[in-house]
Structures are given as C-alpha cells and as structure tokens.
Enzyme design. Structure first.
Site, PDB file in Angstrom:
ATOM      1  N   HIS A 125       0.753  -1.098   0.139  1.00 59.99           N
ATOM      2  CA  HIS A 125       0.047   0.105   0.035  1.00 59.99           C
ATOM      3  C   HIS A 125       1.010   1.205   0.052  1.00 59.99           C
ATOM      4  O   HIS A 125       0.554   2.248  -0.460  1.00 59.99           O
ATOM      5  CB  HIS A 125      -1.013  -0.131   1.294  1.00 59.99           C
ATOM      6  CG  HIS A 125      -2.190  -0.693   1.090  1.00 59.99           C
ATOM      7  ND1 HIS A 125      -3.459  -0.635   1.770  1.00 59.99           N
ATOM      8  CD2 HIS A 125      -2.371  -1.657   0.384  1.00 59.99           C
ATOM      9  CE1 HIS A 125      -4.144  -1.473   1.199  1.00 59.99           C
ATOM     10  NE2 HIS A 125      -3.477  -2.414   0.634  1.00 59.99           N
ATOM     11  N   ASP A 126       1.752   1.010   0.715  1.00 60.48           N
ATOM     12  CA  ASP A 126       2.754   2.357   0.909  1.00 60.48           C
ATOM     13  C   ASP A 126       3.422   2.676  -0.480  1.00 60.48           C
ATOM     14  O   ASP A 126       3.281   3.791  -1.071  1.00 60.48           O
ATOM     15  CB  ASP A 126       3.906   2.170   1.889  1.00 60.48           C
ATOM     16  CG  ASP A 126       4.869   3.322   2.063  1.00 60.48           C
ATOM     17  OD1 ASP A 126       4.087   4.324   2.000  1.00 60.48           O
ATOM     18  OD2 ASP A 126       6.105   3.484   2.125  1.00 60.48           O
TER      19      ASP A 126
ATOM     20  N   GLY B  93       4.488   6.660  -3.944  1.00 63.70           N
ATOM     21  CA  GLY B  93       5.853   5.849  -3.878  1.00 63.70           C
ATOM     22  C   GLY B  93       5.950   5.344  -2.402  1.00 63.70           C
ATOM     23  O   GLY B  93       5.073   5.479  -1.597  1.00 63.70           O
TER      24      GLY B  93
ATOM     25  N   SER C 271       4.013   7.145   3.578  1.00 61.34           N
ATOM     26  CA  SER C 271       2.908   7.838   3.839  1.00 61.34           C
ATOM     27  C   SER C 271       1.676   6.993   4.540  1.00 61.34           C
ATOM     28  O   SER C 271       0.665   7.621   5.182  1.00 61.34           O
ATOM     29  CB  SER C 271       2.456   8.316   2.464  1.00 61.34           C
ATOM     30  OG  SER C 271       2.143   7.455   1.568  1.00 61.34           O
TER      31      SER C 271
ATOM     32  N   PRO D 119      -5.301  -0.988  -6.695  1.00 61.92           N
ATOM     33  CA  PRO D 119      -6.089  -1.595  -7.101  1.00 61.92           C
ATOM     34  C   PRO D 119      -7.117  -2.287  -6.336  1.00 61.92           C
ATOM     35  O   PRO D 119      -7.166  -2.469  -5.134  1.00 61.92           O
ATOM     36  CB  PRO D 119      -5.096  -2.805  -7.837  1.00 61.92           C
ATOM     37  CG  PRO D 119      -3.953  -2.676  -6.926  1.00 61.92           C
ATOM     38  CD  PRO D 119      -4.098  -1.105  -6.555  1.00 61.92           C
TER      39      PRO D 119
ATOM     40  N   ASP E 152       4.361 -19.445   0.424  1.00 63.18           N
ATOM     41  CA  ASP E 152       4.659 -20.383  -0.713  1.00 63.18           C
ATOM     42  C   ASP E 152       3.930 -20.361  -2.109  1.00 63.18           C
ATOM     43  O   ASP E 152       3.394 -19.354  -2.260  1.00 63.18           O
ATOM     44  CB  ASP E 152       4.371 -22.126  -0.141  1.00 63.18           C
ATOM     45  CG  ASP E 152       2.979 -22.514   0.138  1.00 63.18           C
ATOM     46  OD1 ASP E 152       2.207 -21.534  -0.175  1.00 63.18           O
ATOM     47  OD2 ASP E 152       2.873 -23.478   0.687  1.00 63.18           O
TER      48      ASP E 152
END
Ligand code: HEM
Ligand SMILES: *[C@@H]1O[C@H](CO)[C@@H](O)[C@H](O)[C@H]1NC(C)=O
Ligand SMILES: *[C@@H]1O[C@H](CO)[C@@H](O)[C@H](O)[C@H]1NC(C)=O
Length: 319
Positions: free
Chosen positions: A63-64, A69, A73, A160, A250
C-alpha cells in the site's frame, strides 16, 4: 492517439515516482551498519506474539509503494497540514493492522542510530523479513528511501480493487512502472493472510444478471465462502484466509487459482489471458520460479520513489 496519450501519461507518472535518489544495499553501511539485523529482531519479536503480523506488514509495504511511492505515507496519523484524513483512515484501512511492528522497529533503530534511517526503509526491510519469517525467499533490500509529508485518505482509491479485471490491474501496475510479469509475481503475496467478506462478496452474491455466483469459482469452495459470508452479513470482522496455510509463504496461491479457489476476482483474473496464464501455471509448478520472480518484482516495487525527509516518528512528519 488515445494510445499515445495513455502511454505518455504513464511515462510521466513513472518518471515522477522514479527519478530521485538511487537506492543501494550499502546505504547505511557507515551510518547504521546493523539496521537490517535490528529490524529483523523487532519483526521476530512481534511475530512470536502474533503470527498475523507478517501478512499485515507485507500488505502495508505494498500500500505504501502504490500511493506516492514508498515514502511511509501509509504510516502517518497526521500529515504536514495537520490533516488526519490520512491513508490509514481510508476504506482499505480495514485490512491494515500491526502498525506497532513498525513503531517498535523504528524505536530500536533510533536507539542505535538516531535520525538516520527513514520509516520507508524500515517498512521495506520489515516486509522482506515478514516474507523470510513466513518461510519465503530472502534478498538484500536496497535502501535510501525518504519519507513523505503528505497522506490523503482520498488517494487510497488509487489502489487496485479486488473486483478489478486483468486490464484494470495491468493499467494500475503500469502507472507505477510495473508490468504483467510483476503483477503475477507480486499477487503471490496473497499466499499470506486473511480477507474480510466485503472484499469477495461480489463473487458469491448477485455476481451478474445470470449468475448468483461467479462461475469461475469452484462450486464447493463457493459454498464454503457463502457459509462464512452469508448475504447481508452483519459480522464486520468475518472473512476467509487467503489459502489453507495463511502464515506460510509458498506457491499454493497459484495452485488455488488453477482450481478456482482463489478469493478475489483480481486473483482469478490472472487466469483469463494467455499473457498471464502461462506464468500462473509456471509458478504453480515451481516454487523456485515463483520465489525468483517475486524477489525481482518486490525490489522493483519497493524502489518506487516518494518522500523528502527522514522522519523521527513514523506516525508524524518532522516539525
Ligand atoms: C494485484 C492487486 C491487489 C489487489 C486487488 C489486492 C487486494 C487485497 C484485498 C482486497 C485484501 C483483503 C483486505 C481485507 O478484506 O481485509 C488483500 C489482502 C492482502 N494483500 Fe493484497 N491485493 C493486491 C496486491 C497485493 C500485493 C502486490 C501484495 C504484496 C506483495 C499483497 C499482499 C496482501 C496480503 C499479505 C494480504 C493479507 C493481509 C492481512 O492478512 O492482514 N496484495 N489484498
Ligand atoms: C480503521 O478501521 C477500524 C475498523 O473499522 C477503526 O476502528 C479505526 O478507527 C480505523 N482507523 C483509523 C485511523 O481511521
Ligand atoms: C474490464 O473492466 C473495465 C471497466 O469496467 C471494462 O471497461 C473493460 O471492458 C473490462 N475488460 C475486460 C477484458 O473485461
């Protein structure tokens, strides 16, 4: 014309994110030589008490990096304008937890080398450690990120969504300089963790005009999801694990896609086009091939640039 415009605008976004300081695995060699080890210990301590922190930390790093970037945040409680409608208060906040892991790691790093290591680097290192502690591959993390001073809940819609189809996912990743190969490899992060019902309810209730249930879901799996998440489910915390071994990193995630047993539309979408399907098949067959691709794409994702300062407290901008 539209294609050229789309291409140019994705170039602009990519350049804006990627042009500043170069990262290096030796960035803190002189100023904080034990930074990797200090953070690993902090993540280990947290993991001993709560094994769900590994998934949480990996997702937090994703997410960061996808918003402004990799600039930490996502960690802010307040940004430089005093705004508290920060990223972590946006809708995807429901799935973010274990911020204390990063607080503890940063505290330990500050005790050893005050004012030197960015929160964005702490998070990137902790995400690597989470994968390793879950039994996944290891890698050297390039460092030298800076922390940002802005965090807006309204920007979390740029993440997304689990309802996305392949072209929407492709576009979201391309805007950050990531390609379809990165999309398939990084989606393997869903080898770890848990999801709330709300993230996959589109697939098990009123899917479309002719189907109540998404026909690409294995019927008995759909039945079990419906049992956990009945229509109009009132239990906000109910949901399902990503795969039968939610604390083990995995390649089971890819095997589940083949069987129609992945949770999200965005997971199953990887099997809807030959351009990604061959990679799903490859990683389902070979854990080693998945690990190799995952490491490459993680380094790429975690190099998306953002901030400008080294925060003292990961929850607040420097004053
Ligand atoms: C491809 C686009 C992606 C979408 C649409 C997506 C969506 C989601 C959603 C909806 C959840 C569950 C949230 C909830 O209901 O609690 C989730 C969980 C998770 N995601 Fe993703 N994700 C994506 C990519 C990634 C990537 C790239 C990573 C890391 C490499 C990742 C790692 C995780 C992890 C570890 C969890 C479990 C979190 C926990 O148990 O605390 N995801 N994701
Ligand atoms: C995040 O969501 C949880 C659960 O909905 C809520 O209790 C918490 O206050 C939220 N955190 C922030 C920072 O908004
Ligand atoms: C994906 O979704 C978008 C937005 O709903 C839609 O315009 C597009 O046609 C869809 N693509 C595919 C391949 O289904």
């Amino acid at each position: 014309m539209a294609f050229v415009a789309a291409f140019l605008s994705s170039l602009v976004i990519f350049t804006a994110f990627s042009l500043s300081n170069a990262l290096s695995v030796n960035h803190y060699a002189k100023t904080c030589p034990n930074v990797d080890c200090i953070i690993t210990n902090a993540v280990k301590e947290a993991y001993k008490k709560d094994n769900t922190v590994l998934a949480a930390v990996l997702r937090m790093h994703f997410h960061d990096c996808f918003i402004r970037g990799c600039d930490a945040s996502v960690l802010l409680d307040f940004d430089s304008t005093g705004n508290n409608k920060v990223e972590k208060s946006g809708p995807p906040n429901l799935s973010l937890h274990a911020f204390f892991v990063i607080d503890n790691a940063k505290k330990a790093v500050e005790a050893a080398c005050p004012g030197v290591v960015s929160c964005a680097d702490v998070l990137a290192l902790a995400a690597r450690d989470a994968v390793v502690l879950a039994g996944g591959p290891t890698w050297e993390v390039p460092k030298g990120r800076k922390d940002g001073r802005t965090s807006l809940a309204s920007e979390t819609i740029q993440l997304p969504a689990p309802t996305f189809n392949l072209s929407q996912l492709q576009q979201s990743f391309a805007q950050r300089g990531l390609n379809l190969g990165d999309l398939v490899a990084l989606s393997g992060g869903h080898s770890l963790g848990f999801s709330h019902c709300s993230s996959f309810q589109n697939r098990i209730h009123n899917f479309d005009k002719t189907h109540d249930i998404d026909p690409s879901i294995n019927p008995s799996f759909a039945e079990s999801l419906k049992n956990v998440c009945p229509a109009h489910n009132k239990v906000r915390q109910a949901g399902s694990i990503m795969d039968p071994s939610p604390t083990l990193f995995d390649n089971t995630y890819y095997k589940l896609i083949l069987q129609g047993k992945s949770l999200f539309s965005s997971d199953q979408a990887l099997f809807t086009s030959p351009s990604t399907k061959h990679l799903v098949l490859k990683y389902a067959k070979s854990k080693e091939a998945f690990y190799e691709a995952f490491v490459k794409s993680m380094i790429k994702m975690s190099s998306i640039n953002g901030g400008q300062e080294i925060r003292k407290n990961c929850r607040k901008v420097n004053s």
